[in-house]
Every structure is written in structure tokens, then in C-alpha cells.
Write an enzyme that holds these catalytic residues in place. Structure first.
Site, PDB file in Angstrom:
ATOM      1  N   LYS A 164     -54.260 -15.943 -48.367  1.00 26.85           N
ATOM      2  CA  LYS A 164     -53.494 -15.333 -47.268  1.00 26.85           C
ATOM      3  C   LYS A 164     -52.846 -16.495 -46.640  1.00 26.85           C
ATOM      4  O   LYS A 164     -53.717 -17.264 -46.165  1.00 26.85           O
ATOM      5  CB  LYS A 164     -54.370 -14.291 -46.635  1.00 26.85           C
ATOM      6  CG  LYS A 164     -54.291 -13.073 -47.127  1.00 26.85           C
ATOM      7  CD  LYS A 164     -55.007 -12.063 -46.065  1.00 26.85           C
ATOM      8  CE  LYS A 164     -55.189 -10.856 -46.650  1.00 26.85           C
ATOM      9  NZ  LYS A 164     -55.921 -10.002 -45.630  1.00 26.85           N
ATOM     10  N   ASN A 219     -61.517  -6.692 -43.444  1.00 26.07           N
ATOM     11  CA  ASN A 219     -60.715  -6.434 -42.028  1.00 26.07           C
ATOM     12  C   ASN A 219     -61.622  -5.872 -41.180  1.00 26.07           C
ATOM     13  O   ASN A 219     -61.168  -5.890 -40.004  1.00 26.07           O
ATOM     14  CB  ASN A 219     -59.469  -5.430 -42.213  1.00 26.07           C
ATOM     15  CG  ASN A 219     -58.693  -6.299 -43.118  1.00 26.07           C
ATOM     16  OD1 ASN A 219     -58.403  -7.355 -43.282  1.00 26.07           O
ATOM     17  ND2 ASN A 219     -57.931  -5.293 -43.921  1.00 26.07           N
ATOM     18  N   ARG A 248     -38.789 -23.083 -52.800  1.00 24.78           N
ATOM     19  CA  ARG A 248     -39.583 -21.969 -53.439  1.00 24.78           C
ATOM     20  C   ARG A 248     -40.791 -22.216 -53.677  1.00 24.78           C
ATOM     21  O   ARG A 248     -41.513 -21.657 -54.638  1.00 24.78           O
ATOM     22  CB  ARG A 248     -38.577 -21.539 -54.541  1.00 24.78           C
ATOM     23  CG  ARG A 248     -37.369 -21.078 -54.473  1.00 24.78           C
ATOM     24  CD  ARG A 248     -37.022 -19.956 -55.314  1.00 24.78           C
ATOM     25  NE  ARG A 248     -35.801 -19.437 -55.184  1.00 24.78           N
ATOM     26  CZ  ARG A 248     -34.537 -19.922 -55.294  1.00 24.78           C
ATOM     27  NH1 ARG A 248     -34.527 -20.881 -56.312  1.00 24.78           N
ATOM     28  NH2 ARG A 248     -33.458 -19.215 -54.978  1.00 24.78           N
ATOM     29  N   HIS A 307     -61.364  -6.504 -37.398  1.00 22.32           N
ATOM     30  CA  HIS A 307     -60.051  -7.359 -37.409  1.00 22.32           C
ATOM     31  C   HIS A 307     -58.783  -6.414 -36.643  1.00 22.32           C
ATOM     32  O   HIS A 307     -58.104  -7.061 -36.108  1.00 22.32           O
ATOM     33  CB  HIS A 307     -59.720  -8.015 -38.457  1.00 22.32           C
ATOM     34  CG  HIS A 307     -60.392  -9.336 -38.948  1.00 22.32           C
ATOM     35  ND1 HIS A 307     -61.938  -9.241 -39.059  1.00 22.32           N
ATOM     36  CD2 HIS A 307     -59.827 -10.449 -39.091  1.00 22.32           C
ATOM     37  CE1 HIS A 307     -62.178 -10.495 -39.241  1.00 22.32           C
ATOM     38  NE2 HIS A 307     -60.933 -11.379 -39.347  1.00 22.32           N
ATOM     39  N   GLU A 315     -67.158 -14.915 -38.540  1.00 25.71           N
ATOM     40  CA  GLU A 315     -66.968 -14.718 -39.824  1.00 25.71           C
ATOM     41  C   GLU A 315     -68.058 -14.573 -40.927  1.00 25.71           C
ATOM     42  O   GLU A 315     -68.083 -13.835 -41.793  1.00 25.71           O
ATOM     43  CB  GLU A 315     -65.767 -15.432 -40.449  1.00 25.71           C
ATOM     44  CG  GLU A 315     -64.226 -15.451 -39.620  1.00 25.71           C
ATOM     45  CD  GLU A 315     -63.456 -14.184 -39.781  1.00 25.71           C
ATOM     46  OE1 GLU A 315     -64.274 -13.194 -40.260  1.00 25.71           O
ATOM     47  OE2 GLU A 315     -62.508 -14.148 -39.107  1.00 25.71           O
ATOM     48  N   HIS A 355     -60.371 -17.367 -32.364  1.00 25.33           N
ATOM     49  CA  HIS A 355     -60.096 -15.987 -33.384  1.00 25.33           C
ATOM     50  C   HIS A 355     -61.376 -15.404 -33.678  1.00 25.33           C
ATOM     51  O   HIS A 355     -61.253 -14.269 -33.245  1.00 25.33           O
ATOM     52  CB  HIS A 355     -59.744 -16.919 -34.835  1.00 25.33           C
ATOM     53  CG  HIS A 355     -59.612 -15.725 -35.807  1.00 25.33           C
ATOM     54  ND1 HIS A 355     -58.517 -14.856 -35.916  1.00 25.33           N
ATOM     55  CD2 HIS A 355     -60.482 -15.491 -36.827  1.00 25.33           C
ATOM     56  CE1 HIS A 355     -58.711 -14.019 -36.890  1.00 25.33           C
ATOM     57  NE2 HIS A 355     -59.827 -14.363 -37.510  1.00 25.33           N
ATOM     58  N   HIS A 404     -57.679  -8.418 -33.725  1.00 28.31           N
ATOM     59  CA  HIS A 404     -56.282  -9.100 -33.700  1.00 28.31           C
ATOM     60  C   HIS A 404     -55.796  -8.830 -32.583  1.00 28.31           C
ATOM     61  O   HIS A 404     -54.740  -9.484 -32.109  1.00 28.31           O
ATOM     62  CB  HIS A 404     -55.549  -8.972 -35.099  1.00 28.31           C
ATOM     63  CG  HIS A 404     -55.877  -9.847 -35.950  1.00 28.31           C
ATOM     64  ND1 HIS A 404     -55.706  -9.370 -37.420  1.00 28.31           N
ATOM     65  CD2 HIS A 404     -56.472 -11.045 -36.229  1.00 28.31           C
ATOM     66  CE1 HIS A 404     -55.995 -10.554 -38.268  1.00 28.31           C
ATOM     67  NE2 HIS A 404     -56.443 -11.612 -37.585  1.00 28.31           N
ATOM     68  N   LYS A 464     -66.789 -13.979 -49.631  1.00 26.96           N
ATOM     69  CA  LYS A 464     -65.656 -13.955 -49.589  1.00 26.96           C
ATOM     70  C   LYS A 464     -64.831 -14.208 -50.785  1.00 26.96           C
ATOM     71  O   LYS A 464     -63.866 -13.384 -51.328  1.00 26.96           O
ATOM     72  CB  LYS A 464     -64.920 -14.981 -48.509  1.00 26.96           C
ATOM     73  CG  LYS A 464     -63.345 -15.240 -48.575  1.00 26.96           C
ATOM     74  CD  LYS A 464     -62.720 -14.553 -47.317  1.00 26.96           C
ATOM     75  CE  LYS A 464     -61.264 -14.612 -47.724  1.00 26.96           C
ATOM     76  NZ  LYS A 464     -60.286 -14.950 -46.448  1.00 26.96           N
ATOM     77  N   GLU A 493     -55.365  -7.099 -51.739  1.00 27.75           N
ATOM     78  CA  GLU A 493     -55.781  -6.069 -50.871  1.00 27.75           C
ATOM     79  C   GLU A 493     -55.380  -4.769 -51.210  1.00 27.75           C
ATOM     80  O   GLU A 493     -54.869  -4.081 -50.323  1.00 27.75           O
ATOM     81  CB  GLU A 493     -55.219  -6.543 -49.446  1.00 27.75           C
ATOM     82  CG  GLU A 493     -56.207  -6.134 -48.414  1.00 27.75           C
ATOM     83  CD  GLU A 493     -55.999  -6.588 -46.737  1.00 27.75           C
ATOM     84  OE1 GLU A 493     -56.253  -8.006 -46.965  1.00 27.75           O
ATOM     85  OE2 GLU A 493     -55.443  -5.937 -46.188  1.00 27.75           O
ATOM     86  N   ARG A 514     -60.885  -5.568 -50.787  1.00 30.02           N
ATOM     87  CA  ARG A 514     -60.539  -6.795 -50.000  1.00 30.02           C
ATOM     88  C   ARG A 514     -60.278  -6.366 -48.434  1.00 30.02           C
ATOM     89  O   ARG A 514     -60.523  -6.961 -47.525  1.00 30.02           O
ATOM     90  CB  ARG A 514     -59.246  -7.467 -50.180  1.00 30.02           C
ATOM     91  CG  ARG A 514     -59.202  -8.619 -49.569  1.00 30.02           C
ATOM     92  CD  ARG A 514     -58.023  -9.611 -50.069  1.00 30.02           C
ATOM     93  NE  ARG A 514     -57.888 -10.830 -49.207  1.00 30.02           N
ATOM     94  CZ  ARG A 514     -57.272 -11.960 -49.553  1.00 30.02           C
ATOM     95  NH1 ARG A 514     -56.955 -12.159 -50.864  1.00 30.02           N
ATOM     96  NH2 ARG A 514     -57.189 -12.938 -48.767  1.00 30.02           N
TER      97      ARG A 514
END
Ligand SMILES: NC(=O)c1ccc[n+]([C@@H]2O[C@H](COP(=O)([O-])OP(=O)(O)OC[C@H]3O[C@@H](n4cnc5c(N)ncnc54)[C@H](O)[C@@H]3O)[C@@H](O)[C@H]2O)c1
Length: 306
Positions: A83, A181, A61, A184, A125, A203, A188, A163, A173, A177
């Protein structure tokens, strides 16, 4: 420095950012009899940070973790914002959680050993952060012609501050936020698709393609002006290699986009540039327009390689 530590190593590469590697990490944590009071230190690029953080956050956990990003991409982006996650069935980062590390330690000394291709990947980025939030920073970034001659701390600090400021205002988000993206949604899908081919993309290389396509979508939807679009496109085509988007797999790419976690229902959610430094979030991308944007990328960027 802790006196009592053990090392877990994993093979490098995005193709290992999956549940099989997590199983191996969790097994090793279990074999070491770690309790949730242990501390996990993720030393590596974005893959290690995302996956190590995910394993730490879910093991028993959740234990505390620290990010020590060693790539440019992870220093300006992946290590910040909480994230964490892994790829699943070609869909990037589709399994994961939000959880912040206890600390992020950014030291540019790691960049001394980073291959040029990885520097270029991380630079995408930095480009994105300036395009979405800071026109003044973009005017500095677009002057870069030789990545080997850049004094990186001069660009890392403003970029990670952008950021950090965005994720502090909107950690989960819900709105702002989503600006991060930009590039992306398409990027992605291209990255996920390319990963399964003989020519995988890093990436940032995929995000650079995504920024050209989504910049074009911003323009044809009445937002980004043509002159600004072309400055962005020219800069990206001078910085990144050409990776022709295979139009024959457009449907496959669109299917990947439809699986993107940012969507609501079957609509493809995108963030567009209103102008340099300002973003319109929650835009719905039309599939015909997306295919048009692939043609735009292929034609615009191919020109400089013939
Ligand atoms: N969590 C987020 O908010 C977020 C944001 C952006 C990207 N990401 C994720 O980050 C990942 C990409 O990260 P990346 O570009 O750092 O890739 P990566 O972690 O795969 O690292 C790239 C390569 O560089 C090597 N490497 C790392 N540090 C090095 C160093 N100092 N010297 C020499 N080699 C070194 C690695 O072993 C690897 O081969 C993607 O999975 C992406 O989805 C996450």
C-alpha cells in the site's frame, strides 16, 4: 551497491506526506532524467516508504523500488503489503496505489537511533498484529513494561510475519486484510485531525487511541468480552500518553471517518475484535456509539493521569 546513484531528500514528518512533496520528488526525478528502468530505494520511515513508493510507482508509469524501513513502525507494518500513497485534504492515505516493492530489507540496527516516542508509535502496530491474529503473541506483548529493555527482533519477526501472511492471502483488501484496519477507522480520523493542531500525534499514538475506542465498540456490539477489553485498555493506558479526544469536534472526526476509503456509501466501516486473536471485518459503526467510545476513552484513560 549501485555505482551510479543520486539522492533525493525530503523534510521529515507526516505533514509533508502530500502532493506538494510528490511534485518536488517527481521534478527531481525528471531533472535527473530518470527512465522507468531506474530503481528507487526508499530509505526511511513509513512516510518515505509510502510516498517514495507512490512516486516511483507513478513516475513514467512506474519504476521498480526497494523499501529499507528505518523505523519500528515501517519495519513491522508500512513496508509490507504494497500500500503506497499520500494524505489529501486531511484524509489519511486517500490518494495512492497498490504495488509491491522488489525487496524489503529489515535491519534492526536502524532502531538504535530512533527516538523513544517513535519506538512507542511503532509498538502500536505490534500490539495490533497480536490482538487481531495471535492470542499467544499478545500474551508475550502484554508483558512488556519497559520499551527500552525490549529485544526488538524477538517481536519484529512475529509481527511482520503476521502482516505478511495476511497480505499474501488478501493482497487487495477484499476480506481478511481488513482485519489490519482494527483501530484505524477512528485512529486515522484522530491522526488527520490532530495533524492540523498544535498537538499532532504520531501514527501509532493515534492508532492506540483508535484501538481503545474500537475495542469498546467491539464490546458493546456483543463481541469482545469485558475482561479482555479491560486488559487491552489497561495496557494501552500504561504505554501511551493521554490525548483527550475533544468531544466538541466529534462531528468533524466523524466527517473524516465518513471519507475513509474503506467505507461503502455513507456507512462507516470498522473491524472489531471478536476476541483476542480473532476479528470481525465489515462492521458498520453507528455514529452515536462512536461518540460513546470517545467518552469511554476519555474517562478510562484520564483516570490514570489524575
Ligand atoms: N503502507 C502501509 O501499509 C502503512 C502501514 C502503517 C503505517 N503507514 C504509514 O506510515 C507512516 C508512519 O510511519 P513512521 O511511524 O515510520 O513515521 P515517519 O516516516 O514519519 O518517521 C518518523 C520519524 O523518524 C525519523 N526516522 C526514521 N528513521 C529513523 C532512524 N533510524 N533514526 C532516527 N530517526 C529516524 C524520521 O525522519 C521521522 O522524523 C504514516 O504515514 C502511516 O500512514 C503505512
Amino acid at each position: 551497491m549501485p555505482q551510479n546513484f543520486e539522492t533525493i531528500r525530503i523534510p521529515a514528518g507526516e505533514q509533508h506526506k502530500n502532493i506538494r512533496t510528490c511534485e518536488s520528488i517527481w521534478s527531481q526525478m525528471m531533472n535527473l532524467n530518470l527512465s522507468r528502468r531506474a530503481l528507487c530505494i526508499n530509505l526511511g520511515g513509513g512516510v518515505i516508504g509510502d510516498m517514495g513508493g507512490f512516486c516511483a510507482s507513478t513516475f513514467k508509469r512506474g519504476m521498480d523500488f526497494i523499501q529499507i524501513p528505518t523505523t519500528l513502525l515501517a519495519q513491522v507494518d508500512a513496508s509490507i503489503g504494497g500500500k503506497l500513497g499520500i494524505d489529501f485534504r486531511q484524509v489519511k492515505n486517500s490518494i495512492g496505489v497498490f504495488r509491491n516493492p522488489q525487496m524489503v530489507v529489515v535491519n534492526p540496527i536502524f532502531l538504535n537511533t530512533l527516538p523513544a516516542s517513535e519506538i512507542r508509535s511503532g509498538f502500536a502496530e505490534i500490539i495490533k498484529h497480536s490482538l487481531i491474529m495471535d492470542a499467544e503473541e499478545w500474551s508475550r506483548v502484554k508483558e512488556i513494561t519497559n520499551l527500552e529493555a525490549v529485544d526488538w527482533p524477538d517481536f519484529i519477526v512475529p509481527s511482520l510475519n503476521i502482516k505478511q501472511s495476511v497480505v499474501e492471502q488478501d493482497p487487495f483488501e477484499k476480506g481478511l486484510r481488513k482485519a489490519l484496519n482494527f483501530g484505524h477507522t477512528i485512529g486515522h480520523a484522530i491522526e488527520g485531525y490532530a495533524l492540523e493542531t498544535d498537538h499532532p500525534l504520531l501514527h501509532g499514538e493515534a492508532i492506540a487511541i483508535g484501538m481503545v475506542c474500537e475495542g469498546y465498540l467491539s464490546h458493546i456490539n456483543g463481541l469482545l468480552g469485558e475482561r479482555e477489553l479491560m486488559v487491552v485498555v489497561d495496557f494501552i493506558k500504561n504505554t501511551y500518553d493521554y490525548w483527550p479526544i475533544p468531544i466538541e469536534v466529534a462531528d468533524e472526526l466523524i466527517a473524516l471517518m465518513k471519507n475513509d476509503k474503506k467505507n461503502r456509501g455513507a456507512e462507516i466501516n470498522c473491524s472489531y475484535l471478536k476476541e483476542i486473536g480473532r476479528v470481525a471485518v465489515d462492521q458498520t459503526a453507528d455514529t452515536d456509539q462512536i461518540i460513546q467510545s470517545f467518552h469511554f476513552y476519555n474517562e478510562m484513560v484520564r483516570e490514570s493521569f489524575v
